[in-house]
Design a protein around this motif. Structure first.
Motif, PDB file in Angstrom:
ATOM      1  N   GLU A  44       0.338  -1.554   0.221  1.00 42.61           N
ATOM      2  CA  GLU A  44      -0.200  -0.115   0.207  1.00 42.61           C
ATOM      3  C   GLU A  44       1.394   1.252  -0.345  1.00 42.61           C
ATOM      4  OE1 GLU A  44      -3.875  -1.334   2.235  1.00 42.61           O
ATOM      5  OE2 GLU A  44      -3.006  -1.630   3.652  1.00 42.61           O
ATOM      6  N   TYR A 245      -0.786  -9.957   6.409  1.00 42.65           N
ATOM      7  CA  TYR A 245      -0.412  -9.188   5.848  1.00 42.65           C
ATOM      8  C   TYR A 245      -0.967  -9.312   4.602  1.00 42.65           C
ATOM      9  CZ  TYR A 245      -0.303  -4.676   2.993  1.00 42.65           C
ATOM     10  OH  TYR A 245      -0.318  -3.606   2.888  1.00 42.65           O
ATOM     11  N   ALA A 248      -4.868 -10.446   4.423  1.00 43.76           N
ATOM     12  CA  ALA A 248      -5.364  -8.968   5.059  1.00 43.76           C
ATOM     13  C   ALA A 248      -5.736  -8.297   3.337  1.00 43.76           C
ATOM     14  CB  ALA A 248      -5.607  -8.143   6.138  1.00 43.76           C
ATOM     15  N   LEU A 249      -4.356  -8.173   3.301  1.00 44.09           N
ATOM     16  CA  LEU A 249      -4.884  -7.352   1.507  1.00 44.09           C
ATOM     17  C   LEU A 249      -5.636  -8.238   0.496  1.00 44.09           C
ATOM     18  CD1 LEU A 249      -3.001  -5.497   0.478  1.00 44.09           C
ATOM     19  CD2 LEU A 249      -1.094  -6.762  -0.492  1.00 44.09           C
ATOM     20  N   VAL A 266     -10.898  -7.890   7.635  1.00 44.83           N
ATOM     21  CA  VAL A 266     -11.136  -6.717   6.877  1.00 44.83           C
ATOM     22  C   VAL A 266     -10.172  -5.694   8.354  1.00 44.83           C
ATOM     23  CG1 VAL A 266     -12.430  -4.107   7.498  1.00 44.83           C
ATOM     24  CG2 VAL A 266     -13.135  -5.831   6.839  1.00 44.83           C
ATOM     25  N   LEU A 267      -8.628  -5.125   8.428  1.00 47.72           N
ATOM     26  CA  LEU A 267      -8.169  -4.390   9.627  1.00 47.72           C
ATOM     27  C   LEU A 267      -8.857  -3.739   9.844  1.00 47.72           C
ATOM     28  CD1 LEU A 267      -4.540  -5.168   7.125  1.00 47.72           C
ATOM     29  CD2 LEU A 267      -5.396  -6.394   8.911  1.00 47.72           C
ATOM     30  N   ARG A 268      -8.004  -2.863  11.183  1.00 49.78           N
ATOM     31  CA  ARG A 268      -8.325  -2.089  12.107  1.00 49.78           C
ATOM     32  C   ARG A 268      -7.343  -1.608  11.705  1.00 49.78           C
ATOM     33  NH1 ARG A 268      -8.977  -2.317  17.953  1.00 49.78           N
ATOM     34  NH2 ARG A 268      -6.975  -4.426  17.123  1.00 49.78           N
ATOM     35  N   GLY A 269      -8.102   0.080  11.693  1.00 47.31           N
ATOM     36  CA  GLY A 269      -6.535   1.528  11.682  1.00 47.31           C
ATOM     37  C   GLY A 269      -6.216   0.814  10.145  1.00 47.31           C
ATOM     38  N   GLU A 270      -5.074   2.054  10.148  1.00 45.49           N
ATOM     39  CA  GLU A 270      -4.524   2.663   9.015  1.00 45.49           C
ATOM     40  C   GLU A 270      -3.059   2.108   9.254  1.00 45.49           C
ATOM     41  OE1 GLU A 270      -5.150   6.123   7.297  1.00 45.49           O
ATOM     42  OE2 GLU A 270      -7.308   5.924   8.225  1.00 45.49           O
ATOM     43  N   ILE A 271      -2.239   2.201   8.358  1.00 42.83           N
ATOM     44  CA  ILE A 271      -0.684   2.253   8.657  1.00 42.83           C
ATOM     45  C   ILE A 271       0.022   3.118   8.967  1.00 42.83           C
ATOM     46  CG2 ILE A 271       2.326   2.624   7.060  1.00 42.83           C
ATOM     47  CD1 ILE A 271       0.234   0.513   4.844  1.00 42.83           C
ATOM     48  N   ARG A 286      -1.450  -3.589  13.708  1.00 41.98           N
ATOM     49  CA  ARG A 286      -3.220  -3.947  13.242  1.00 41.98           C
ATOM     50  C   ARG A 286      -3.560  -5.063  12.810  1.00 41.98           C
ATOM     51  NH1 ARG A 286      -2.829  -1.214   7.433  1.00 41.98           N
ATOM     52  NH2 ARG A 286      -4.678  -1.027   7.437  1.00 41.98           N
TER      53      ARG A 286
ATOM     54  N   ASP B 191      -6.094   3.689   0.153  1.00 43.33           N
ATOM     55  CA  ASP B 191      -4.842   2.014  -0.031  1.00 43.33           C
ATOM     56  C   ASP B 191      -6.656   0.786   0.004  1.00 43.33           C
ATOM     57  OD1 ASP B 191      -3.198   2.493  -0.330  1.00 43.33           O
ATOM     58  OD2 ASP B 191      -2.321   2.662   2.006  1.00 43.33           O
ATOM     59  N   THR B 193      -6.694  -1.770   2.158  1.00 40.16           N
ATOM     60  CA  THR B 193      -6.920  -2.422   3.375  1.00 40.16           C
ATOM     61  C   THR B 193      -8.159  -1.192   4.304  1.00 40.16           C
ATOM     62  OG1 THR B 193      -5.876  -1.264   4.784  1.00 40.16           O
ATOM     63  CG2 THR B 193      -5.156  -4.384   3.717  1.00 40.16           C
ATOM     64  N   VAL B 194      -8.574  -0.033   3.872  1.00 38.60           N
ATOM     65  CA  VAL B 194      -9.179   1.267   4.397  1.00 38.60           C
ATOM     66  C   VAL B 194     -10.425   1.341   3.175  1.00 38.60           C
ATOM     67  CG1 VAL B 194      -9.293   3.562   4.939  1.00 38.60           C
ATOM     68  CG2 VAL B 194      -6.827   2.373   5.046  1.00 38.60           C
ATOM     69  N   GLN B 197     -12.966  -0.839   4.729  1.00 31.12           N
ATOM     70  CA  GLN B 197     -13.342  -0.119   6.131  1.00 31.12           C
ATOM     71  C   GLN B 197     -15.036   0.987   5.532  1.00 31.12           C
ATOM     72  OE1 GLN B 197     -10.316   1.638   8.310  1.00 31.12           O
ATOM     73  NE2 GLN B 197      -9.078  -0.735   8.633  1.00 31.12           N
TER      74      GLN B 197
END
Lengths: 324, 324
Positions: A44, A245, A248-249, A266-271, A286, B191, B193-194, B197
């Motif tokens: 990303e 990761y 998740a991607l 679905v991942l929480r948060g951002e990089i 994450r 991105d 993954t975002v 969300q």
């Protein structure tokens, strides 16, 4: 297998962050790339994939590590002596409009690398530009146009013609189709697939689009926060993604088919910010399967199967699968 | 009754060219679609197809030289295109919410997030006290998944990441409890993954609150997995309209078929595919606008195609739709 076109060893690139601190854009990356092979680099924004591409071409000087191109260590070649090397390594950028001089015609743009890197006469250059234009399916009448008179897809064809003009051994493609519409993208991918076969050039294909990656890449390298988290053949990565990761991607990718169910993690948060990274795994903040050790110790990139490596402490205890 | 029914919308750009001749670019050429309450419609197409222009036309946000020359957009029984500006103003930001593509440039950089949410509420509901509006603003931030909402009310737009800024924009679009939400490329530039969300959030909130939503996108993956219905646009027309499952399983218009075939999941590299550019908006041909690119075009296609009703609300603007 023949000697690799490109060998990258322990490459790192750090930038000073405004207001103090260090941005570790690329951290300790190693890989090889053989002639005729396409390595897909996926991640990303902020994963360091473009910086890595630029370091490989010496457009940015790496902070650490070595880049060995066709047997020659080019890490410390002085800038003045980089030009002959660059005839042999070319780049195609995401935004063709920004990459082309608006005051030059397509023909002049395609002739430019020939002028810089070959001793062809003017007439020979003209013929060669026409041939290259046809190769990327730009009819010769179109070569007299300026970039503003070409569509986005046609502009990208000019960029590709420029990149292959000097018959390079290595082409770095940084999101070459990301700014293009679907139907135009298909034509550019066709062209790249043909060129890969014809020219035998090694390709480093940087993308965030898993669909494109699957079509183009032989091997895949997944990056997160400047580190390689997984490396394998394309088939292996898509069928058996090991790093959480990567999983998740893959699950965040939306296939253009409502009949394909989504495996949603679905991942929480951002990089997180790449400034002054904490110790441990960059993905731990994450990661749904992180354990305390993940925040303390940097996981090494370990081989799981021949050619398949992943950097995850949970691989050892089998806890790396994200529960769905 | 439909929540929104757009009928035969025509928008032209009418301006003098450099030779002082009046020229008309026919950008929208009969856009028709409808949206039921609580449903999500994907308005999908490539660059220049007229997706965003459709939204701007409906919302009365066109700037000269663009103007609506014909058509209706009936929202809750009233034609938006015939409303006096004050009445349209009262609907926008209240009964109709808009989420635009670039969150960072759509927030006022000189106002804290809380101020912007309060301002928006009090513009439409003067009876709200500042304290009431602020309490509702914090609730709304919590609803869009922003942690620590009370503190975030004090944040400046530049302190937010792209994903967070997009959440704030969604909060702003929903704070006055609209019945219609228009989201123009709500996840482009985020991105993957975002993106997942944000789309989960949009769909969840729309379902929960019974809001009808139009998602404008070029991404067929978003349509396939987040929309109930889809309207496919080409050259300023909706060429196919129907439930998502039917549209992907039995695409009736040759353009829809070409678009689906060009998605990375279906793409066959180096296969023949329709080529060519969209028609010239200054000199549109009679009849079907896709016929120059259409592999199935016949003599009949020089006549304007009918809106064929297929089964179950699935329709395509094509002479050959049933034969296909």
């Amino acid at each position: 297998m023949s000697a690799p076109v490109l060998r990258v060893e322990g490459l790192s690139k750090r930038f000073a962050a405004p207001g103090g601190g260090v941005i570790g854009a690329v951290n300790d990356v190693s890989f090889t790339l053989a002639a005729g092979e396409t390595l897909g680099l996926v991640g990303e924004s902020g994963s360091g994939k473009s910086t890595l591409g630029r370091c490989v071409l010496r457009l940015t000087a790496p902070s650490e590590g070595r880049v060995i191109f066709m047997g020659q260590d080019i890490t410390s070649v002085p800038e003045a002596r980089c030009r002959p090397l660059r005839a042999n390594m070319q780049m195609v950028f995401q935004d063709p409009w920004a990459a082309l001089n608006p005051r030059m015609t397509a023909r002049d743009l395609i002739e430019e690398p020939l002028m810089l890197h070959t001793r062809l006469s003017r007439a020979e250059r003209r013929d060669e530009a026409t041939r290259l234009g046809l190769r990327v399916r730009l009819p010769s009448a179109m070569l007299d146009r300026y970039p503003s008179e070409l569509s986005g897809g046609q502009q990208q064809r000019v960029c590709i013609a420029r990149a292959i003009a000097t018959k390079p051994a290595l082409i770095v493609l940084d999101e070459p189709t990301s700014s293009l519409d679907l139907s135009v993208r298909a034509g550019i991918l066709d062209l790249l697939a043909e060129l890969k076969e014809e020219t035998g050039a090694a390709m480093l294909f940087i993308t965030h689009d898993l669909g494109t990656l699957r079509l183009m890449a032989d091997r895949v390298m997944v990056m997160y926060l400047g580190r390689v988290v997984e490396q394998a053949t394309a088939a292996e990565v898509f069928e058996r993604p090991a790093h959480p990761y990567t999983q998740a991607l893959m699950s965040a990718h939306l296939p253009a088919d409502p009949a394909v169910p989504l495996a949603r993690h679905v991942l929480r948060g951002e990089i997180p910010s790449p400034i002054n990274l904490p110790p441990g795994c960059g993905f731990a903040s994450r990661c749904p399967v992180a354990i305390p050790a993940c925040r303390e110790r940097l996981p090494p990139l370990e081989e799981l199967a021949p050619g398949h490596r992943a950097a995850c402490l949970r691989v050892a205890d089998g806890g790396n699968r994200i529960p769905s | 009754m439909s929540l929104l029914e757009v009928r035969d919308l025509h928008t032209h750009f009418i301006a003098y060219d450099l030779d002082n001749r009046l020229r008309t670019a026919r950008a929208l050429n009969g856009v028709s679609f409808s949206l039921e309450p609580g449903r999500i419609l994907g308005l999908v197409g490539e660059t220049g197809a007229g997706k965003s222009l459709t939204a701007l036309s409906i919302l009365g946000l066109l700037k000269p030289p663009a103007r609506v020359v014909a058509g209706q957009a009936v929202f809750e029984g009233r034609d938006l295109l015939a409303l006096p500006p004050e009445e349209l103003n009262a609907l926008r930001g209240a009964r109709i919410g808009l989420v635009v593509q670039s969150p960072k440039t759509s927030l006022d950089p000189l106002a804290r997030i809380g101020q912007q949410l309060v301002r928006l509420q009090r513009a439409h509901r003067p009876e709200f006290s500042a304290a009431q509006a602020e309490a509702r603003a914090a609730e709304m931030l919590a609803a869009v998944g922003i942690p620590d909402p009370k503190r975030r009310l004090r944040a400046w737009p530049h302190e937010l990441s792209g994903g967070m800024a997009q959440r704030v924009l969604i909060a702003m679009a929903l704070v006055n409890e609209p019945s219609l939400l228009i989201a123009d490329e709500p996840t482009t530039g985020l991105d993957v993954t975002v993106q997942a969300q944000i789309l989960d959030l949009l769909r969840g909130l729309a379902r929960q609150r019974g809001i009808g939503a139009v998602i404008i996108t070029h991404d067929l993956g978003v349509v396939a997995h987040y929309c109930d219905e889809a309207a496919v646009m080409f050259a300023g027309q909706v060429v196919e309209h129907g439930p998502v499952s039917a549209l992907f399983a039995r695409p009736a218009h040759p353009y829809t078929r070409a678009l689906i075939a060009a998605t990375p999941e279906r793409l066959q590299l180096r296969a023949p595919r329709p080529s060519g550019s969209p028609p010239n908006l200054y000199a549109l041909p009679e009849g079907c606008l896709y016929r120059d690119r259409c592999p199935m075009a016949q003599d009949v296609c020089t006549r304007p195609p009918p809106d064929l009703a297929l089964r179950d609300g699935h329709a395509a603007r094509c002479h050959l739709a049933e034969a296909a």
